[in-house]
Design an enzyme around this catalytic site. Sequence first.
Site, short mmCIF file in Angstrom:
data_model
loop_
_atom_site.label_atom_id
_atom_site.label_comp_id
_atom_site.label_asym_id
_atom_site.label_seq_id
_atom_site.Cartn_x
_atom_site.Cartn_y
_atom_site.Cartn_z
N ILE A 8 -1.98 -43.16 23.43
CA ILE A 8 -0.76 -43.97 23.54
C ILE A 8 -0.83 -45.10 22.52
O ILE A 8 -1.78 -45.90 22.53
CB ILE A 8 -0.60 -44.57 24.95
CG1 ILE A 8 -0.61 -43.45 26.00
CG2 ILE A 8 0.70 -45.39 25.05
CD1 ILE A 8 -0.66 -43.96 27.45
N ASP A 61 -3.44 -51.10 13.89
CA ASP A 61 -2.10 -51.40 13.38
C ASP A 61 -1.58 -50.09 12.81
O ASP A 61 -2.12 -49.59 11.80
CB ASP A 61 -2.19 -52.48 12.29
CG ASP A 61 -0.84 -52.88 11.75
OD1 ASP A 61 0.11 -52.08 11.88
OD2 ASP A 61 -0.72 -53.98 11.20
N ASN A 88 4.60 -44.79 20.97
CA ASN A 88 5.43 -45.81 21.62
C ASN A 88 5.50 -47.11 20.82
O ASN A 88 6.47 -47.87 20.96
CB ASN A 88 4.84 -46.07 23.02
CG ASN A 88 5.35 -47.35 23.64
OD1 ASN A 88 6.48 -47.40 24.11
ND2 ASN A 88 4.54 -48.40 23.60
N ARG A 122 1.37 -37.39 11.78
CA ARG A 122 0.87 -36.50 10.71
C ARG A 122 -0.63 -36.23 10.90
O ARG A 122 -1.09 -35.11 10.67
CB ARG A 122 1.14 -37.16 9.35
CG ARG A 122 0.67 -36.37 8.15
CD ARG A 122 1.39 -35.04 8.00
NE ARG A 122 0.77 -34.21 6.98
CZ ARG A 122 -0.33 -33.49 7.16
NH1 ARG A 122 -0.92 -33.46 8.35
NH2 ARG A 122 -0.83 -32.78 6.18
N TYR A 154 17.18 -51.65 12.88
CA TYR A 154 16.51 -51.19 14.11
C TYR A 154 17.15 -49.87 14.57
O TYR A 154 16.44 -48.89 14.86
CB TYR A 154 16.58 -52.25 15.21
CG TYR A 154 15.93 -51.77 16.50
CD1 TYR A 154 14.55 -51.54 16.55
CD2 TYR A 154 16.69 -51.50 17.64
CE1 TYR A 154 13.95 -51.06 17.71
CE2 TYR A 154 16.09 -51.03 18.80
CZ TYR A 154 14.72 -50.81 18.83
OH TYR A 154 14.12 -50.32 19.98
N LYS A 158 15.45 -46.01 14.81
CA LYS A 158 15.36 -45.21 16.03
C LYS A 158 16.14 -43.90 15.90
O LYS A 158 15.74 -42.88 16.49
CB LYS A 158 15.84 -46.03 17.23
CG LYS A 158 14.87 -47.16 17.60
CD LYS A 158 13.49 -46.60 17.97
CE LYS A 158 12.53 -47.66 18.46
NZ LYS A 158 11.20 -47.10 18.80
N VAL A 187 15.36 -52.27 28.65
CA VAL A 187 14.15 -52.31 29.48
C VAL A 187 13.58 -53.73 29.37
O VAL A 187 13.45 -54.27 28.27
CB VAL A 187 13.08 -51.31 28.97
CG1 VAL A 187 11.94 -51.20 29.99
CG2 VAL A 187 13.68 -49.95 28.67
#
Length: 253
Positions: A8, A61, A88, A122, A154, A158, A187
Amino acid sequence: MKARNVFITGASSGIGKATAYKFAEYGDNLILCARRKENLNEIAQDIKNKWRSHVHIYELDVTNYEDVSSVVKDLEDKDIKIDILVNNAGLASGLDKFQDSSIEDIEKMINTNLKGLIYVTRKVIEQMAGENSGHIINMGSTAGIYAYEKAAVYCASKAAVKTLSDGIRIDIIDKDIKITTIQPGIVQTDFSEVRFHGDSERAEGVYKGIEALQPEDIADVVLYVANQPKRVQITDVTIMANQQGTGFNIYRK
Ligand SMILES: NC(=O)c1ccc[n+]([C@@H]2O[C@H](COP(=O)([O-])OP(=O)(O)OC[C@H]3O[C@@H](n4cnc5c(N)ncnc54)[C@H](OP(=O)(O)O)[C@@H]3O)[C@@H](O)[C@H]2O)c1
């Protein structure tokens, strides 16, 4: 059932953190990455106190390809195969008309939300293709479906996550690898505080008068998507708050 290894990114807070807890509770093992290692340390310790998961943490990072490569290589050296990748890590930086937005904010969003996600995917997909199995779950946004004002870059980043996922799914069609895009609406996380460069009062205003989604709501969906039988590939899921009509169309009491 055999515990899976779930990798994650952006696991130090918000949706990524909640997703780590969901998979751990379910019985899976975790590889958690983010820049804030102290947060990951705390999360790993808490999870190990509660459940039997193996938890590996990496200060990472995602915008640094060399670092992404060395994390994946380290896992290979330890013979840890990634079964599920949850891409995420991401952010919005600034809320300005495009013509007023800073190049620093623009680059941060493109480098994290798109280039970082591509770097991780990748590297990890090579191993998944070799194993002929895996599941990549990418965190898109309703912002990728409905553009809203002062968020052109932004939203574009996305939308690119969704298109990239669709493209990879075609390229990897001959392998048993699933690709899913999750597209959450509003959220309640640190997302707005990051967007407003630490202005918490302004960030709180975003969630006033609406019952926003909680990170656990999205984590529930990620686990559901990951727990389908081999034949079932959920390609896209959009989750909005009850009083939300589009990405930025919100009814406030
Ligand atoms: N909150 C919402 O309303 C919403 C809606 C739709 C989609 N999303 C998406 O959901 C994802 C998670 O956001 P969130 O709401 O949970 O916000 P958050 O609490 O601010 O979490 C963002 C996570 O991304 C990580 N991150 C940021 N830049 C990174 C980098 N360069 N390298 C590695 N990790 C990085 C952060 O960790 P470090 O700072 O420790 O590196 C943090 O763990 C993002 O992709 C966001 O775009 C959020």
